[in-house]
Design a protein around this motif. Structure first.
Motif, mmCIF file in Angstrom:
data_model
loop_
_atom_site.group_PDB
_atom_site.id
_atom_site.type_symbol
_atom_site.label_atom_id
_atom_site.label_comp_id
_atom_site.label_asym_id
_atom_site.label_seq_id
_atom_site.Cartn_x
_atom_site.Cartn_y
_atom_site.Cartn_z
ATOM 1 N N THR A 48 -6.731 -17.313 5.854
ATOM 2 C CA THR A 48 -6.218 -18.321 5.036
ATOM 3 C C THR A 48 -4.591 -18.433 5.432
ATOM 4 N N VAL A 49 -4.268 -19.263 4.888
ATOM 5 C CA VAL A 49 -2.870 -20.084 5.110
ATOM 6 C C VAL A 49 -2.139 -19.857 3.739
ATOM 7 N N HIS A 50 -0.915 -19.267 4.105
ATOM 8 C CA HIS A 50 0.009 -19.265 2.729
ATOM 9 C C HIS A 50 1.253 -19.925 3.109
ATOM 10 N N ALA A 51 0.976 -21.321 2.628
ATOM 11 C CA ALA A 51 2.371 -22.240 3.148
ATOM 12 C C ALA A 51 3.493 -21.812 2.639
ATOM 13 N N ALA A 52 3.793 -21.226 1.261
ATOM 14 C CA ALA A 52 4.906 -20.974 0.840
ATOM 15 C C ALA A 52 5.678 -19.961 1.428
ATOM 16 N N GLN A 53 4.978 -19.040 2.104
ATOM 17 C CA GLN A 53 5.480 -17.925 2.997
ATOM 18 C C GLN A 53 5.641 -18.291 4.527
ATOM 19 N N HIS A 54 5.120 -19.467 4.692
ATOM 20 C CA HIS A 54 5.287 -19.677 6.296
ATOM 21 C C HIS A 54 4.320 -18.890 7.069
ATOM 22 N N VAL A 55 3.248 -18.538 6.650
ATOM 23 C CA VAL A 55 2.157 -17.499 7.006
ATOM 24 C C VAL A 55 0.731 -17.983 7.092
ATOM 25 N N LYS A 56 0.184 -17.952 8.374
ATOM 26 C CA LYS A 56 -1.212 -17.939 8.536
ATOM 27 C C LYS A 56 -1.906 -16.731 8.858
ATOM 28 N N LEU A 57 -2.786 -16.223 8.422
ATOM 29 C CA LEU A 57 -3.470 -15.025 8.648
ATOM 30 C C LEU A 57 -4.666 -15.434 9.524
ATOM 31 N N LYS A 58 -4.677 -14.714 10.561
ATOM 32 C CA LYS A 58 -5.755 -15.032 11.678
ATOM 33 C C LYS A 58 -6.474 -13.878 12.052
ATOM 34 N N GLY A 59 -7.676 -13.743 11.604
ATOM 35 C CA GLY A 59 -8.538 -12.447 12.092
ATOM 36 C C GLY A 59 -8.127 -11.438 11.291
ATOM 37 N N ALA A 60 -7.332 -11.403 10.086
ATOM 38 C CA ALA A 60 -6.448 -10.193 9.554
ATOM 39 C C ALA A 60 -7.544 -9.350 8.720
ATOM 40 N N GLU A 61 -7.876 -8.251 9.414
ATOM 41 C CA GLU A 61 -8.744 -7.338 8.970
ATOM 42 C C GLU A 61 -8.443 -6.620 7.696
ATOM 43 N N TYR A 62 -9.310 -6.366 6.681
ATOM 44 C CA TYR A 62 -8.770 -5.386 5.533
ATOM 45 C C TYR A 62 -10.445 -4.926 5.199
ATOM 46 N N VAL A 63 -10.356 -3.752 4.584
ATOM 47 C CA VAL A 63 -11.572 -3.052 4.058
ATOM 48 C C VAL A 63 -11.903 -3.752 2.627
ATOM 49 N N LYS A 64 -13.096 -3.778 2.734
ATOM 50 C CA LYS A 64 -13.730 -4.513 1.467
ATOM 51 C C LYS A 64 -15.246 -3.605 0.922
ATOM 52 N N LEU A 65 -14.978 -3.348 -0.403
ATOM 53 C CA LEU A 65 -16.182 -2.360 -0.665
ATOM 54 C C LEU A 65 -17.100 -3.290 -1.747
ATOM 55 N N THR A 66 -18.175 -3.076 -1.596
ATOM 56 C CA THR A 66 -19.352 -3.900 -2.487
ATOM 57 C C THR A 66 -20.383 -2.858 -2.827
ATOM 58 N N GLY A 67 -20.556 -2.756 -3.979
ATOM 59 C CA GLY A 67 -21.460 -2.163 -4.896
ATOM 60 C C GLY A 67 -21.371 -0.587 -4.499
ATOM 61 N N VAL A 68 -19.980 -0.171 -4.381
ATOM 62 C CA VAL A 68 -20.005 1.366 -3.937
ATOM 63 C C VAL A 68 -19.695 2.199 -5.487
ATOM 64 N N GLY A 69 -18.669 1.786 -6.163
ATOM 65 C CA GLY A 69 -18.317 2.556 -7.267
ATOM 66 C C GLY A 69 -18.322 1.711 -8.603
ATOM 67 N N GLY A 70 -19.159 0.641 -8.563
ATOM 68 C CA GLY A 70 -19.239 -0.108 -9.864
ATOM 69 C C GLY A 70 -18.066 -1.254 -9.770
ATOM 70 N N ALA A 71 -18.276 -2.292 -10.611
ATOM 71 C CA ALA A 71 -17.651 -3.560 -10.299
ATOM 72 C C ALA A 71 -16.064 -3.421 -10.678
ATOM 73 N N ALA A 72 -15.660 -2.659 -11.759
ATOM 74 C CA ALA A 72 -14.296 -2.253 -11.981
ATOM 75 C C ALA A 72 -13.628 -1.758 -10.763
ATOM 76 N N ALA A 73 -14.434 -0.191 -10.559
ATOM 77 C CA ALA A 73 -13.841 0.642 -9.469
ATOM 78 C C ALA A 73 -13.780 -0.206 -8.104
ATOM 79 N N ASP A 74 -14.658 -1.004 -7.826
ATOM 80 C CA ASP A 74 -14.812 -1.705 -6.424
ATOM 81 C C ASP A 74 -13.493 -2.520 -6.462
ATOM 82 N N ALA A 75 -13.301 -3.412 -7.661
ATOM 83 C CA ALA A 75 -12.201 -4.215 -7.771
ATOM 84 C C ALA A 75 -10.876 -3.610 -7.356
ATOM 85 N N ALA A 76 -10.587 -2.450 -8.134
ATOM 86 C CA ALA A 76 -9.352 -1.705 -8.197
ATOM 87 C C ALA A 76 -9.157 -1.232 -6.670
#
Length: 264
Positions: A48-76
């Motif tokens: 994604t592009v963050h125009a206000a911060q003059h930043v374009k993310l390019k293949g920026a990796e992050y860890v994502k959990l899905t269905g691991v600890g329940g909806a609220a725990a996964d979101a946190a």
């Protein structure tokens, strides 16, 4: 010692050794894009592009959990695990000076992250190496930031949660138990590992955006890694390691058992 990226400098990553491998804790595909629905622990990417911060993310990796600890725990958990990307976007925008914005014109700074996963069960731990390719002339480095979460609750597990003691004496015992480039550390004149290393630090030129703590912990199958990594180019990136057996007396007993179980 904290060298900063200033008007004439920018960032280039010093990546940790080891592949950014990933696997799913629930048998799902470990690879996913930001909208993926694979269940488990995955490394996702953001462009994604963050125009206000003059930043374009390019293949920026992050860890994502899905269905691991329940909806609220996964979101946190996911909020904490995305923290390094969110910080990099804010910091990059806050540190840009008027002459740099003029030099960049309609071009954005490119921010990338590379994830190295540690434990991936009910404790998930990841090191996030950040790279910034500036749209202005300069060089420098952004840090590698480790993040660990308790997937049952979504709470981030900080060094203060993991260690029995984070005072000077306790951190001294931890440092003594670790292996790594201690001669380089000594030559950099960084002194003892103290409590201030576990606290964010205000950057005078970052518009109120704090720099992450210089030191953090990554938990892997092999044991504990202390990652010291700061903004700057001089003496700003060190990794020290120890097997769990060597630091067992320094870790909170309840967490130690969970770490060892997750390492099996």
């Amino acid at each position: 010692m904290r060298a900063r990226v200033t008007a004439g400098t920018a960032a280039a990553a010093v990546l940790l050794t080891g592949a950014a491998g990933c696997s799913s804790s629930s048998g799902g595909d470990a690879r996913a894009d930001a909208g993926g629905d694979a269940r488990g622990v995955a490394v996702a990417t953001d462009d994604t592009v963050h125009a206000a911060q003059h930043v374009k993310l390019k293949g920026a990796e992050y860890v994502k959990l899905t269905g691991v600890g329940g909806a609220a725990a996964d979101a946190a958990s996911n909020k904490a695990l995305r923290g390094p990307i969110e910080w990099a976007v804010r910091w990059t925008g806050a540190t840009m000076q008027a002459e740099q914005k003029a030099e960049c014109k309609d071009r954005d700074n490119v921010v990338q992250t590379k994830v190295r996963l540690g434990l991936q069960k009910d404790v998930v731990s990841a090191a996030n190496a950040i790279q910034m390719i500036p749209c202005y002339e300069g060089e420098g480095a952004l840090p590698t930031i480790p993040v660990t979460v308790d997937t049952r609750t979504g709470k981030e597990i900080t060094p203060a949660d993991a260690l029995k003691s984070t005072d000077a004496a306790g951190l001294g015992r931890l440092f003594d138990a670790l292996s790594g480039p201690k001669q380089d550390w000594k030559e950099c004149d960084l002194g003892s590992l103290g409590p201030d290393a576990l606290k964010p630090s205000a950057a005078d030129d970052a518009g109120g955006v704090e720099e992450p703590p210089a030191a953090g912990l990554l938990f892997t199958r092999e044991g504990v890694e202390l990652i010291w990594s700061t903004v700057g180019t001089d003496c700003n990136d060190f990794t020290f390691t120890a097997p769990y057996a060597k630091v067992r007396d320094l870790l909170e007993p309840g967490l130690l058992k969970r770490l060892q179980d997750a390492a099996r």
